[in-house]
Design a protein around this motif. Structure first.
Motif, short mmCIF file in Angstrom:
data_model
loop_
_atom_site.label_atom_id
_atom_site.label_comp_id
_atom_site.label_asym_id
_atom_site.label_seq_id
_atom_site.Cartn_x
_atom_site.Cartn_y
_atom_site.Cartn_z
N ILE A 1 0.85 -1.19 0.00
CA ILE A 1 0.00 0.00 0.00
C ILE A 1 0.88 1.25 0.00
O ILE A 1 1.84 1.33 0.76
N VAL A 2 0.56 2.22 -0.86
CA VAL A 2 1.30 3.49 -0.90
C VAL A 2 0.46 4.65 -0.35
O VAL A 2 1.01 5.72 -0.05
N SER A 3 -0.84 4.48 -0.25
CA SER A 3 -1.69 5.50 0.39
C SER A 3 -3.01 4.85 0.75
O SER A 3 -3.44 3.86 0.13
N ALA A 4 -3.65 5.40 1.78
CA ALA A 4 -4.91 4.86 2.26
C ALA A 4 -5.81 5.99 2.74
O ALA A 4 -5.33 6.99 3.27
N ALA A 5 -7.09 5.82 2.53
CA ALA A 5 -8.06 6.82 2.98
C ALA A 5 -9.30 6.10 3.52
O ALA A 5 -9.67 5.04 3.04
N VAL A 6 -9.92 6.70 4.53
CA VAL A 6 -11.12 6.14 5.13
C VAL A 6 -12.12 7.27 5.38
O VAL A 6 -11.78 8.30 5.97
N TYR A 7 -13.33 7.07 4.92
CA TYR A 7 -14.46 7.92 5.30
C TYR A 7 -15.32 7.11 6.25
O TYR A 7 -15.85 6.06 5.86
N ARG A 8 -15.47 7.58 7.48
CA ARG A 8 -16.35 6.90 8.41
C ARG A 8 -17.77 7.44 8.24
O ARG A 8 -17.99 8.65 8.23
N LEU A 9 -18.71 6.51 8.13
CA LEU A 9 -20.12 6.86 7.96
C LEU A 9 -20.95 6.26 9.09
O LEU A 9 -20.61 5.21 9.65
N ASP A 10 -22.06 6.93 9.41
CA ASP A 10 -22.96 6.37 10.41
C ASP A 10 -23.88 5.35 9.76
O ASP A 10 -23.72 4.99 8.59
N ALA A 11 -24.86 4.88 10.51
CA ALA A 11 -25.72 3.79 10.04
C ALA A 11 -26.48 4.14 8.76
O ALA A 11 -26.81 3.25 7.97
N ARG A 12 -26.74 5.43 8.53
CA ARG A 12 -27.50 5.83 7.34
C ARG A 12 -26.62 6.44 6.26
O ARG A 12 -27.12 7.05 5.33
N GLY A 13 -25.32 6.26 6.41
CA GLY A 13 -24.42 6.69 5.36
C GLY A 13 -23.98 8.13 5.42
O GLY A 13 -23.34 8.62 4.48
N ASP A 14 -24.29 8.83 6.50
CA ASP A 14 -23.84 10.21 6.65
C ASP A 14 -22.40 10.25 7.14
O ASP A 14 -21.99 9.44 7.98
N VAL A 15 -21.62 11.20 6.61
CA VAL A 15 -20.19 11.28 6.92
C VAL A 15 -19.96 11.74 8.36
O VAL A 15 -20.53 12.74 8.80
N ILE A 16 -19.12 11.02 9.07
CA ILE A 16 -18.69 11.41 10.42
C ILE A 16 -17.36 12.14 10.34
O ILE A 16 -17.20 13.23 10.86
N ASP A 17 -16.39 11.53 9.67
CA ASP A 17 -15.09 12.17 9.47
C ASP A 17 -14.34 11.44 8.36
O ASP A 17 -14.83 10.43 7.84
N HIS A 18 -13.18 11.96 8.01
CA HIS A 18 -12.36 11.26 7.03
C HIS A 18 -10.89 11.41 7.38
O HIS A 18 -10.50 12.29 8.14
N TRP A 19 -10.08 10.52 6.78
CA TRP A 19 -8.67 10.40 7.15
C TRP A 19 -7.89 9.92 5.94
O TRP A 19 -8.40 9.15 5.13
N TYR A 20 -6.66 10.40 5.82
CA TYR A 20 -5.81 10.01 4.70
C TYR A 20 -4.35 9.96 5.14
O TYR A 20 -3.92 10.77 5.97
N THR A 21 -3.59 9.03 4.59
CA THR A 21 -2.16 8.99 4.84
C THR A 21 -1.44 8.38 3.65
O THR A 21 -1.92 7.41 3.06
N PRO A 22 -0.28 8.92 3.28
CA PRO A 22 0.62 8.19 2.38
C PRO A 22 1.34 7.13 3.21
O PRO A 22 1.39 7.20 4.44
N VAL A 23 1.88 6.13 2.55
CA VAL A 23 2.59 5.05 3.24
C VAL A 23 3.86 4.73 2.46
O VAL A 23 3.82 4.56 1.23
N ASN A 24 4.98 4.67 3.16
CA ASN A 24 6.23 4.28 2.53
C ASN A 24 6.21 2.76 2.32
O ASN A 24 6.20 1.99 3.28
#
Length: 333
Positions: A45-68
């Motif tokens: 993996i060289v980069s990863a991102a996550v969008y956390r959603l609640d039970a109905r698909g609404d966005v809670i937060d998001h996160w991203y990182t590059p990876v060596n």
């Protein structure tokens, strides 16, 4: 900064109202996208991102990182990440904890989820850890369940269907955003129709072994997989052959694929990746062959000659590995 380093941003959820929500639906989702050095079992993996959603698909937060990845970053023309850009990025074990916090207790959602889950599970196995994911949901499979009128099952087609604008294709954060925005209306459409979500179990990988080879361009010692220990006798493909590959379209589970000549990825690893995607790997070319993969279409090998005689579509290895990232589910019998 989200584009350059590990980051998280909390967003206010957009609450929605409507009919009674199915009680059997999950309590939350983690929409994930990973960019990688390639498609083989020992790619990274060289980069990863996550969008956390609640039970109905609404966005809670998001996160991203590059990876060596501790090796050559692979197709930089696709993900845009060079060795220089990744030299100071964290190693996967350094972000594994934060990544896990965003996955824990949620269903992993991805476009062609088997690919993202496989890459994530292998990275955790290399780090002697276990990803806290028990179920995954593939948005390709969900689109099939919903019978969406899509020309193909590419992410851009799903996004266009819902009017979601993509800004940076193959950037993990933007791909995850696009998928999160497209997943929400699909989730609500499924809920209104009382459709059972196509959830699959995520089994952690536990048999990983490593060997160390010289340093790669991204710096540090390069941990290369000695691989899993599967039998070379593969089980029969569980899907019927849907026919020939249509140039410009996606691969479909059950397609019969043959490979001819030298490949840059170890042949067995390339075949394993095809089998994992639901394809039938054949050692010969016949009238039933859906696609021939070769880096030398002008060679005089028997497979190439037969493909030419039968009119079998031919693609090179690079095109094939990209097609493997977006394999359409098998048609319902």
């Amino acid at each position: 900064m989200l584009d350059d380093q590990s980051a998280a941003e909390t967003l206010p959820p957009a609450h929605s109202s409507g009919p009674a929500w199915p009680t059997e639906y999950p309590d939350g989702y983690a929409v994930v996208d990973v960019e990688t050095t390639g498609l083989a079992r020992d790619d990274r993996i060289v980069s990863a991102a996550v969008y956390r959603l609640d039970a109905r698909g609404d966005v809670i937060d998001h996160w991203y990182t590059p990876v060596n990845p501790q090796r050559d970053p692979g197709p930089t023309w696709i993900h845009g990440l060079t060795s220089e850009m990744l030299a100071d990025a964290p190693l996967f074990p350094e972000i594994a904890g934060e990544f896990a916090e965003r996955l824990e207790g949620r269903v992993l959602v991805a476009h062609n989820a088997v690919f993202d889950w496989s890459m994530i599970a292998r990275e955790y196995a290399r780090a002697r850890l276990v990803a806290p994911v028990r179920q995954r949901l593939c948005t390709i499979a969900l689109s099939k369940e919903l019978e969406l009128p899509l020309p193909n099952h590419r992410l851009e087609s799903l996004a266009a269907h819902y009017g979601v604008v993509q800004r940076r294709a193959h950037h993990a954060l933007d791909d995850a955003r696009v998928l999160a925005e497209a997943f929400r209306p699909s989730l609500h459409l499924a809920a209104r129709g009382g459709i059972r979500l196509p959830l699959l179990a995520c089994t952690p990988l536990t048999e990983w072994t490593d060997s160390v080879t010289p340093a790669g361009p991204a710096g540090g010692s390069r941990a290369r997989s000695a691989g899993w220990r599967p039998s070379r006798r593969r089980p029969a493909c569980p899907y019927p052959n849907p026919g020939r590959y249509e140039p410009g379209g996606p691969l479909v589970q059950g397609m019969r694929v043959a490979i001819s000549g030298d490949t840059s990825i170890d042949r067995e690893l390339l075949e394993d990746r095809a089998v994992e995607a639901g394809l039938h790997v054949s050692g010969s070319v016949s009238r039933l062959t859906s696609l021939l993969v070769t880096n030398d279409p002008d060679s005089g090998t028997s497979k190439v000659a037969r493909a030419r005689a039968y009119g079998t579509p031919v693609v090179d290895e690079a095109a094939f590995t990209q097609l493997l990232r977006d394999v359409a589910p098998a048609p319902e019998r």
